[in-house]
Scaffold this motif. Structure first.
Motif, short mmCIF file in Angstrom:
data_model
loop_
_atom_site.label_atom_id
_atom_site.label_comp_id
_atom_site.label_asym_id
_atom_site.label_seq_id
_atom_site.Cartn_x
_atom_site.Cartn_y
_atom_site.Cartn_z
N ASP A 106 45.26 -7.88 19.35
CA ASP A 106 44.51 -6.63 19.26
C ASP A 106 45.08 -5.63 20.27
N THR A 107 45.13 -4.36 19.88
CA THR A 107 45.69 -3.35 20.77
C THR A 107 44.80 -2.11 20.78
N TYR A 129 38.80 -7.40 17.15
CA TYR A 129 37.81 -8.14 17.93
C TYR A 129 37.61 -7.59 19.34
N PHE A 130 38.66 -7.06 19.92
CA PHE A 130 38.63 -6.64 21.32
C PHE A 130 38.86 -5.13 21.41
N TYR A 131 38.05 -4.47 22.19
CA TYR A 131 38.22 -3.03 22.35
C TYR A 131 37.69 -2.62 23.72
N ILE A 132 38.07 -1.44 24.16
CA ILE A 132 37.74 -0.94 25.48
C ILE A 132 36.99 0.39 25.35
N HIS A 133 35.87 0.50 26.04
CA HIS A 133 35.15 1.77 26.05
C HIS A 133 35.82 2.79 26.98
N ASP A 134 36.27 2.32 28.13
CA ASP A 134 36.74 3.22 29.18
C ASP A 134 38.22 3.56 28.99
N ASP A 135 38.53 4.32 27.94
CA ASP A 135 39.94 4.58 27.67
C ASP A 135 40.52 5.70 28.52
N VAL A 151 45.51 -7.45 23.62
CA VAL A 151 44.85 -8.74 23.83
C VAL A 151 45.51 -9.75 22.91
N LEU A 152 45.99 -10.84 23.48
CA LEU A 152 46.51 -11.95 22.69
C LEU A 152 45.54 -13.11 22.85
N ALA A 153 45.02 -13.60 21.73
CA ALA A 153 44.00 -14.65 21.81
C ALA A 153 44.11 -15.59 20.62
N VAL A 154 43.74 -16.84 20.87
CA VAL A 154 43.63 -17.83 19.80
C VAL A 154 42.26 -18.48 19.94
N ASP A 155 41.64 -18.77 18.81
CA ASP A 155 40.33 -19.42 18.84
C ASP A 155 40.20 -20.27 17.58
N PHE A 162 31.35 -7.50 23.66
CA PHE A 162 32.45 -6.74 23.06
C PHE A 162 32.37 -5.28 23.47
N GLY A 163 33.54 -4.74 23.76
CA GLY A 163 33.62 -3.37 24.22
C GLY A 163 33.58 -3.26 25.73
N GLU A 164 33.39 -4.38 26.41
CA GLU A 164 33.32 -4.35 27.87
C GLU A 164 34.27 -5.38 28.47
N HIS A 165 35.36 -5.64 27.76
CA HIS A 165 36.27 -6.70 28.18
C HIS A 165 36.94 -6.42 29.51
#
Length: 200
Positions: free
Chosen positions: A82-83, A89-95, A103-107, A148-151
């Motif tokens: 995710d970028t 799945y991953f995002y940032i509010h404070d851009d 974000v690189l993730a495996v689940d 989510f949104g606060e990673h």
């Protein structure tokens, strides 16, 4: 006091008042102009950081992700990159402070699992608008539930900080390979498929 003198007195007071208002108006316009220039500089800085991030680390990450994605072909696994430009799945509010990230993730997941990445450990690549570098960190190693949104606030272990102009992707690749190997081992030991979800 004659009418002429009274008019002169009032004119002087009015002129003084007018001059004061003009000074205040000028000061306000100057402040607005400074703020506008500052916003333009910040926007330009943000654009520059995003471009540097996209042209360097993100480009290398996307190439690596494409190379390894087929190895993770399993209905029980989800691998994601995710970028800031594309996020599932991953995002940032404070851009403003974090204009560019990956974000690189495996689940692991069960069939039609909506809980994927809710408690994942993940690699976080983040650029700051304040300097000419990006940071690589391992986040949420304890696998707490993610908001989510606060990673950017998640538990984090900084692995390395790299300059955009002088970084070695092979070193980063080593961190990625270690992360993926350890996560696959963890999931193999700890993940259980929920049987009901796999029944027709």
């Amino acid at each position: 006091m004659s009418q002429t003198d009274l008019n002169r007195k009032f004119s002087e007071i009015v002129q003084s008042f007018h001059n004061k208002c003009e000074e205040q108006h000028h000061a306000i316009e100057n402040k607005k102009e400074r703020e506008r220039k500052k916003e333009q500089e910040q926007a330009k800085r943000k654009e520059d950081v995003i471009k540097k991030f996209d042209d360097t680390i993100l480009k290398d990450l996307q190439t690596f992700f494409t190379e390894i994605k087929s190895a993770f072909s399993s209905p029980y696994l989800e691998l994601v990159l995710d970028t800031h430009g594309q996020h599932e799945y991953f995002y940032i509010h404070d851009d403003d402070h974090i204009p560019a990230f990956a974000v690189l993730a495996v689940d692991a997941k069960s069939k039609d699992d909506d809980d994927v990445f809710n408690c994942a450990c993940y690699l976080f690549f983040v650029a700051s608008s304040r300097d000419d570098s990006f940071e690589l960190s391992l986040n949420n190693k304890s696998r707490e539930f993610l908001c989510f949104g606060e990673h950017e606030d998640d538990e984090r272990t900084t692995l390395q900080t790299y300059s955009f102009d002088d970084y070695n992707f092979e070193e980063i690749r080593g961190h990625i390979e270690k992360y993926l190997t350890e996560e696959l081992s963890y999931l193999q030991k700890n993940f259980n498929v929920r049987k009901a979800e796999w029944e027709d």
